[in-house]
Design a protein around this motif. Structure first.
Motif, short mmCIF file in Angstrom:
data_model
loop_
_atom_site.label_atom_id
_atom_site.label_comp_id
_atom_site.label_asym_id
_atom_site.label_seq_id
_atom_site.Cartn_x
_atom_site.Cartn_y
_atom_site.Cartn_z
N VAL A 21 0.84 -1.20 0.00
CA VAL A 21 0.00 0.00 0.00
C VAL A 21 0.87 1.25 0.00
O VAL A 21 0.59 2.23 -0.71
N GLU A 22 1.94 1.24 0.78
CA GLU A 22 2.84 2.40 0.80
C GLU A 22 3.51 2.62 -0.56
O GLU A 22 3.71 3.76 -0.98
N ALA A 23 3.84 1.52 -1.24
CA ALA A 23 4.41 1.65 -2.59
C ALA A 23 3.39 2.26 -3.54
O ALA A 23 3.75 3.06 -4.43
N HIS A 24 2.13 1.89 -3.37
CA HIS A 24 1.04 2.49 -4.16
C HIS A 24 1.02 4.01 -3.96
O HIS A 24 1.00 4.78 -4.92
N PHE A 25 1.04 4.45 -2.72
CA PHE A 25 0.98 5.87 -2.43
C PHE A 25 2.25 6.60 -2.89
O PHE A 25 2.18 7.73 -3.38
N ALA A 26 3.41 5.95 -2.74
CA ALA A 26 4.67 6.59 -3.14
C ALA A 26 4.80 6.73 -4.65
O ALA A 26 5.60 7.54 -5.13
N HIS A 27 4.00 5.99 -5.39
CA HIS A 27 4.07 6.04 -6.86
C HIS A 27 3.56 7.37 -7.41
O HIS A 27 4.01 7.80 -8.49
N TRP A 28 2.66 8.05 -6.68
CA TRP A 28 1.94 9.16 -7.28
C TRP A 28 2.67 10.49 -7.37
O TRP A 28 2.49 11.22 -8.36
N PRO A 29 3.47 10.92 -6.39
CA PRO A 29 4.08 12.25 -6.50
C PRO A 29 4.84 12.51 -7.79
O PRO A 29 4.64 13.57 -8.42
N PRO A 30 5.70 11.59 -8.28
CA PRO A 30 6.38 11.89 -9.56
C PRO A 30 5.42 11.89 -10.75
O PRO A 30 5.63 12.64 -11.72
N VAL A 31 4.36 11.07 -10.70
CA VAL A 31 3.36 11.08 -11.77
C VAL A 31 2.67 12.44 -11.81
O VAL A 31 2.51 13.06 -12.88
N ILE A 32 2.26 12.92 -10.64
CA ILE A 32 1.58 14.21 -10.56
C ILE A 32 2.50 15.33 -11.04
O ILE A 32 2.10 16.18 -11.85
N ALA A 33 3.73 15.33 -10.55
CA ALA A 33 4.68 16.39 -10.93
C ALA A 33 4.92 16.39 -12.43
O ALA A 33 4.96 17.45 -13.07
N GLY A 34 5.06 15.21 -13.01
CA GLY A 34 5.31 15.12 -14.45
C GLY A 34 4.15 15.65 -15.27
O GLY A 34 4.36 16.31 -16.30
N CYS A 35 2.95 15.38 -14.84
CA CYS A 35 1.77 15.85 -15.58
C CYS A 35 1.57 17.35 -15.42
O CYS A 35 1.27 18.05 -16.40
N LEU A 36 1.75 17.86 -14.23
CA LEU A 36 1.42 19.26 -13.97
C LEU A 36 2.48 20.24 -14.46
O LEU A 36 2.22 21.44 -14.51
N ARG A 37 3.64 19.75 -14.84
CA ARG A 37 4.61 20.68 -15.43
C ARG A 37 4.54 20.70 -16.96
O ARG A 37 5.34 21.37 -17.61
N ARG A 38 3.60 19.98 -17.53
CA ARG A 38 3.40 20.03 -18.98
C ARG A 38 2.82 21.38 -19.39
O ARG A 38 2.27 22.12 -18.56
N LYS A 39 2.91 21.69 -20.68
CA LYS A 39 2.29 22.90 -21.19
C LYS A 39 0.77 22.71 -21.22
O LYS A 39 0.27 21.60 -21.18
N GLY A 40 0.06 23.82 -21.32
CA GLY A 40 -1.40 23.76 -21.36
C GLY A 40 -2.00 24.55 -20.21
O GLY A 40 -1.30 24.92 -19.25
N THR A 41 -3.29 24.79 -20.28
CA THR A 41 -3.96 25.50 -19.19
C THR A 41 -4.09 24.58 -17.99
O THR A 41 -3.89 23.36 -18.07
#
Length: 211
Positions: free
Chosen positions: A59-79
């Motif tokens: 479960v902790e590995a599940h939760f630890a997976h998300w921060p880099p995914v979120i950071a990668g998506c939110l630094r993309r171009k676009g509104t």
């Protein structure tokens, strides 16, 4: 020695995730994980201590997976709202395709059977969506009549409800189409300009680039 221990730990974690995802917590034993991983039960207990510890680690590995995914998506171009759409598709794909994500999700749903404290879900997701909606509001993209915290919670409830139904009906085979349908309902109330299909299309284009 440390590298070898880490390799063993990761192999055991993946083997456990595969069994937990397929058979659930009650249907998986330490001996099952040992056989699947190719390591002894003693090696498993050395790294995890108990079946509860092993489940918590998944479960902790599940939760630890998300921060880099979120950071990668939110630094993309676009509104802001386009990047929020992008993030939703990327998260949906991870739930569909990533073993550790699926296993962690199943174990958390079975938390009452696991005698250990597990991380609290959704709070971080609501905060992340709230930050993106605040950015959208400040840019004049978000309907100013919306309450950001309540809207963030509603978006998260809609998203996780959507992927749960998709999982129940077809093992998430249609999850991307289901998420698109969700946005077709939510975006008209969220956007100032009403350009639902344009925002959805641009978000999906960004998701395709990430994928």
């Amino acid at each position: 020695m440390q590298e070898r221990a880490e390799t063993t730990r990761k192999a055991v974690l993946v083997a456990a995730a595969r069994l937990f995802e397929e058979y659930g917590y009650a249907g998986t034993s330490i001996s099952d994980v040992a056989r699947s991983s190719g390591y002894t039960s003693g090696a498993l207990y050395f790294h995890f201590g108990s079946k509860e510890d092993l489940a918590r680690s998944v479960v902790e590995a599940h939760f630890a997976h998300w921060p880099p995914v979120i950071a990668g998506c939110l630094r993309r171009k676009g509104t802001a709202l386009e990047r929020l759409v992008l993030l939703s598709f990327e998260v949906a794909r991870e739930f569909r395709d990533n073993l550790l994500v699926r296993a962690g999700n199943r174990l958390w749903n079975e938390r009452q059977a696991i005698s250990t404290e597990l991380p609290l879900p959704f709070v971080g997701w609501i905060a992340t969506v709230g930050d993106v909606l605040t950015e959208a509001r400040d840019a004049g993209e978000l309907n100013p009549a919306l309450d950001v915290p309540r809207t963030a919670r509603t978006v998260i409830a809609a998203f996780f409800g959507t992927h749960t139904v998709s999982d129940a009906l077809c093992r998430r085979a249609d999850v991307e189409d289901a998420v698109a349908d969700m946005w077709r309902l939510l975006l008209p109330a969220m956007r100032v300009d009403g350009d639902t299909e344009g925002c959805l299309a641009r978000g999906r284009e960004l998701a395709a680039l990430v994928g």
